[in-house]
Motif scaffolding. Structure first.
Motif, PDB file in Angstrom:
ATOM      1  N   SER A  36      16.493  -2.214 -89.825  1.00  0.00           N
ATOM      2  CA  SER A  36      16.513  -0.979 -90.590  1.00  0.00           C
ATOM      3  C   SER A  36      17.518  -0.936 -91.711  1.00  0.00           C
ATOM      4  O   SER A  36      18.782  -0.988 -91.146  1.00  0.00           O
ATOM      5  CB  SER A  36      16.481   0.086 -89.561  1.00  0.00           C
ATOM      6  OG  SER A  36      16.890   1.523 -90.163  1.00  0.00           O
ATOM      7  N   LYS A  88      11.203   3.792 -87.668  1.00  0.00           N
ATOM      8  CA  LYS A  88      10.363   4.792 -87.983  1.00  0.00           C
ATOM      9  C   LYS A  88       9.282   4.974 -86.900  1.00  0.00           C
ATOM     10  O   LYS A  88       8.806   3.933 -86.217  1.00  0.00           O
ATOM     11  CB  LYS A  88       9.519   4.711 -89.353  1.00  0.00           C
ATOM     12  CG  LYS A  88      10.161   4.974 -90.593  1.00  0.00           C
ATOM     13  CD  LYS A  88       9.457   4.824 -91.727  1.00  0.00           C
ATOM     14  CE  LYS A  88       8.387   5.448 -92.114  1.00  0.00           C
ATOM     15  NZ  LYS A  88       7.816   5.249 -93.453  1.00  0.00           N
ATOM     16  N   CYS A 122       5.673   2.920 -86.256  1.00  0.00           N
ATOM     17  CA  CYS A 122       5.601   1.449 -87.088  1.00  0.00           C
ATOM     18  C   CYS A 122       4.772   0.452 -86.225  1.00  0.00           C
ATOM     19  O   CYS A 122       4.693   0.604 -85.210  1.00  0.00           O
ATOM     20  CB  CYS A 122       7.028   1.301 -87.547  1.00  0.00           C
ATOM     21  SG  CYS A 122       8.009   0.760 -85.895  1.00  0.00           S
ATOM     22  N   LYS A 124      18.339   1.467 -93.588  1.00  0.00           N
ATOM     23  CA  LYS A 124      19.109   2.873 -93.490  1.00  0.00           C
ATOM     24  C   LYS A 124      20.147   2.598 -92.366  1.00  0.00           C
ATOM     25  O   LYS A 124      21.274   3.319 -92.399  1.00  0.00           O
ATOM     26  CB  LYS A 124      18.032   3.854 -92.967  1.00  0.00           C
ATOM     27  CG  LYS A 124      18.442   5.275 -93.687  1.00  0.00           C
ATOM     28  CD  LYS A 124      17.398   6.138 -93.349  1.00  0.00           C
ATOM     29  CE  LYS A 124      17.743   7.497 -93.809  1.00  0.00           C
ATOM     30  NZ  LYS A 124      16.832   8.754 -93.500  1.00  0.00           N
ATOM     31  N   ASP A 130       7.470  -2.473 -95.663  1.00  0.00           N
ATOM     32  CA  ASP A 130       7.590  -1.427 -94.785  1.00  0.00           C
ATOM     33  C   ASP A 130       7.025  -1.651 -93.372  1.00  0.00           C
ATOM     34  O   ASP A 130       5.880  -1.997 -93.489  1.00  0.00           O
ATOM     35  CB  ASP A 130       6.995   0.049 -95.553  1.00  0.00           C
ATOM     36  CG  ASP A 130       7.189   1.194 -94.774  1.00  0.00           C
ATOM     37  OD1 ASP A 130       6.696   1.317 -93.558  1.00  0.00           O
ATOM     38  OD2 ASP A 130       8.055   2.066 -95.199  1.00  0.00           O
ATOM     39  N   GLY A 189      12.698   0.680 -99.273  1.00  0.00           N
ATOM     40  CA  GLY A 189      14.108   0.542 -98.935  1.00  0.00           C
ATOM     41  C   GLY A 189      14.903  -0.827 -99.525  1.00  0.00           C
ATOM     42  O   GLY A 189      15.878  -1.110 -99.085  1.00  0.00           O
ATOM     43  N   ASN A 219      11.067  -3.808 -92.933  1.00  0.00           N
ATOM     44  CA  ASN A 219      12.115  -2.775 -92.875  1.00  0.00           C
ATOM     45  C   ASN A 219      11.472  -1.618 -92.040  1.00  0.00           C
ATOM     46  O   ASN A 219      10.536  -1.400 -91.994  1.00  0.00           O
ATOM     47  CB  ASN A 219      12.419  -2.767 -94.359  1.00  0.00           C
ATOM     48  CG  ASN A 219      13.450  -1.626 -94.391  1.00  0.00           C
ATOM     49  OD1 ASN A 219      14.435  -1.549 -93.452  1.00  0.00           O
ATOM     50  ND2 ASN A 219      13.811  -1.204 -95.452  1.00  0.00           N
ATOM     51  N   LYS A 220      12.471  -0.563 -91.669  1.00  0.00           N
ATOM     52  CA  LYS A 220      12.261   0.486 -91.091  1.00  0.00           C
ATOM     53  C   LYS A 220      11.399   0.498 -89.916  1.00  0.00           C
ATOM     54  O   LYS A 220      10.393   1.224 -89.423  1.00  0.00           O
ATOM     55  CB  LYS A 220      11.206   1.411 -92.076  1.00  0.00           C
ATOM     56  CG  LYS A 220      11.864   1.661 -93.567  1.00  0.00           C
ATOM     57  CD  LYS A 220      11.080   2.579 -94.578  1.00  0.00           C
ATOM     58  CE  LYS A 220      11.657   2.653 -95.642  1.00  0.00           C
ATOM     59  NZ  LYS A 220      10.943   3.757 -96.581  1.00  0.00           N
TER      60      LYS A 220
END
Length: 602
Positions: free
Chosen positions: A166, A132, A135, A168, A100, A16, A128-129
């Protein structure tokens, strides 16, 4: 002096990084209200980068936040572009390690992070993420700490700040509690990344990156370590051989937003781009003419593979491409050397063929893919690893390969790696996955990825990086089966393919144009087989042409460019044109191949 922070972003492929850079660009309003937003993945600006989802070239952007200029250096995440990373880190004072929240730190992260810590850069960890499912941010945080410890980070580096979020969804925070946006992270950059250290004395600036413009020529990029540079100033360029060339700064730029801004003067600590010098290399330094003190040079990764690039000499020559002559090929390859530093090109005894050296299959395939999109036609030979003699011993490049795979496939992975002279060094369980680390000759990696994905039903996650040259490990078995070769030229017929289905898998569909010597499929057993698939069904008065169509043909097997590069053997080649990638025998005529074979035996 304006407030400056120089920060590099390090991450593994797909964690990411480019999305985070996009969010920084949006958050600091680089796009004015009336400007069209250019969507996602703004930094991956060439088509190949967008399609593959990887950053290939390091890039610089600059944003203003709370009166501070933040220079963001986006670095490539793939091992084949490791040489890029090492150099650009020299421009940074801090590093953002993006990890991640499920996968944790990956082998490629380790390689780049090690370089950053060695350079004494201040790290900020960004997990990050966290949105999800499955995670495990806390576990990943511990793993990052272990990684820092194993890489011999200093006490100060081990005390790294951590942000969760995140990219995103567009938020980051010091805890797992979602924030409004990414401002906590931007505040953290200003708080934790030190201002660039500048030194007293005469001018020093090392060239760590370069750009090329058809209007301005070669552009040198780097961070000024001492003093300042003005437009029109006469300065020295200290080269590898110790010579200092006199030259004038014609134009001077700093990075602003996604582009560059022309300026009159740049102070120490800032990253700038200089126009006016042509004969420079990465690692050269700009110095004061009266008192030249160049900075120590950075070594560039040595190439580990070579391939032959030659003109397309198949019967379909010139049907598809715009640039087809050896002069076109030569000009384009030498032009690539301007900015692709891990690449080397050498002429061969044949004026139509060039030997191209690169860092790995991906490095070379990106060049080939770029060229075919520009309208070039060419024939590519099988990739060969570079063998060296060190202290009288024949040596070859070795790589450290890391594979993560579900439990049930672990034995298959070990079996495949061992067949290719790989040694298993570490094996540990990570949840439901087995984590394995091998040391393997670079030769063993050619073709291994596709075999491993087949054996593990696509579940294997594989990454590798070059480590060192070590003694040659003996022969490695190649492809275990032969290929089906076309006997004639014309459109492939459904009738012939259906008749030959039991002989193997086909790489072409009915109606596709083929020629003699083209590889049209894979045989079920060793040895090559020449077949005729352009033969049509004979029609007589008893049979109408439309009846009994063979509808049971298996779909053709598709190959990407990299898969073709890994599939072919020494007597085979790949024909690459803007719209087609075909595999073929180097010698197309069956009679000619037999004659050469008889000669070799005799």
């Amino acid at each position: 002096m304006q407030n400056i922070r120089n920060i590099a972003i390090i991450a593994h492929v797909d964690h990411g990084k480019t999305t985070l850079v996009d969010k920084i660009i949006h958050a600091t309003s680089v796009f004015r209200e009336n400007q069209a937003d250019s969507g996602d993945l703004i930094m991956d600006n060439n088509d190949l980068e967008r399609e593959r989802g990887i950053t290939i070239l390091s890039k610089n952007i600059s944003v203003m936040y709370k009166g501070t200029k933040i220079n963001v250096i986006d670095t490539p995440g793939h091992a084949d572009f490791g040489g890029e990373v090492e150099r650009v880190l020299k421009m940074a004072d801090g590093v953002l390690l993006l990890v991640d929240a499920f996968e944790g730190p990956m082998p490629q992260t380790r390689f780049v992070l090690h370089k950053a810590l060695e350079l004494g850069l201040k790290p900020i960890v960004v997990i990050n993420k966290v949105d999800k499912p499955n995670c495990r941010p806390d576990e990943v945080h511990d793993k990052v700490f272990d990684l820092f410890f194993n890489l011999e980070a200093t006490e100060e580096q081990l005390d790294f700040p951590t942000f969760y979020g995140s990219s995103k969804q567009g938020w980051f925070n010091t805890s797992l509690e979602p924030a409004e946006d990414i401002t906590p992270l931007l505040d953290g950059i200003i708080q934790y990344v030190p201002e660039p250290e500048t030194f007293e004395g005469s001018l020093q600036m090392q060239i760590t990156s370069l750009d090329f413009s058809s209007f301005l020529g070669r552009i040198a990029i780097g961070k000024i370590r001492r003093n300042s540079i003005k437009e029109g100033q006469t300065i020295g360029l200290a080269q590898e051989d110790g010579k200092v060339i006199r030259g004038k700064v014609k134009e001077l730029y700093v990075f602003e937003g996604l582009g560059k801004k022309k300026v009159q003067e740049v102070q120490a600590g800032d990253i700038c781009a200089i126009v006016g010098f042509d004969k420079f290399q990465i690692g050269d330094s700009f110095v004061d003419l009266e008192n030249p003190e160049p900075l120590p040079r950075t070594a560039i990764d040595e190439p580990t593979l070579n391939m032959t690039f030659s003109i397309n000499n198949s019967p379909f020559f010139g049907k598809d491409g715009k640039y087809v002559t050896s002069n076109h090929l030569k000009e384009r390859l030498y032009k690539e050397l301007e900015k692709n530093l891990a690449l080397k090109v050498e002429p061969t005894d044949d004026a139509n063929t060039f030997l191209v050296f690169g860092r790995g299959i991906l490095h070379l395939s990106v060049l080939i893919e770029t060229m075919r999109r520009e309208g070039y036609e060419m024939t590519i030979g099988q990739p060969q690893v570079i063998i060296r003699e060190i202290d009288g011993v024949k040596c070859e490049p070795y790589e450290s390969m890391v594979v993560d795979v579900p439990d049930e496939y672990a034995s298959k992975v070990i079996d495949l790696a061992t067949q290719r002279k790989g040694d298993l060094h570490i094996m540990e369980t990570k949840g439901e996955m087995q984590h394995m680390e091998f040391e393997i000759p670079s030769r063993g990696l050619i073709g291994l990825r596709s075999q491993m994905l087949t054996a593990t039903a696509g579940e294997a996650i594989m990454a590798h990086r070059f480590t060192d040259y070590k003694p040659f490990k003996g022969s490695i078995p190649g492809r275990s089966v032969g290929v089906l070769i076309s006997k004639g030229q014309g459109p492939a017929t459904e009738y012939s393919i259906a008749k030959l289905q039991d002989r193997g898998k086909f790489f072409v569909d009915p109606g596709e144009e083929i020629y003699e010597g083209m590889i049209i499929g894979e045989q079920n057993k060793p040895g090559d087989l020449v077949v005729n698939i352009v033969e049509a069904k004979q029609l007589n008065n008893m049979r109408a042409s439309g009846k009994d169509k063979d509808g049971n043909i298996a779909p053709k097997q598709l190959f990407s460019l990299e898969e073709c590069m890994e599939y072919i053997q020494g007597d085979e080649a790949i024909e690459v044109t803007p719209n087609f990638i075909r595999m073929r025998k180097k010698i197309l005529s069956e009679n000619e191949r037999k004659r050469i074979e008889r000669g070799a035996k005799g």
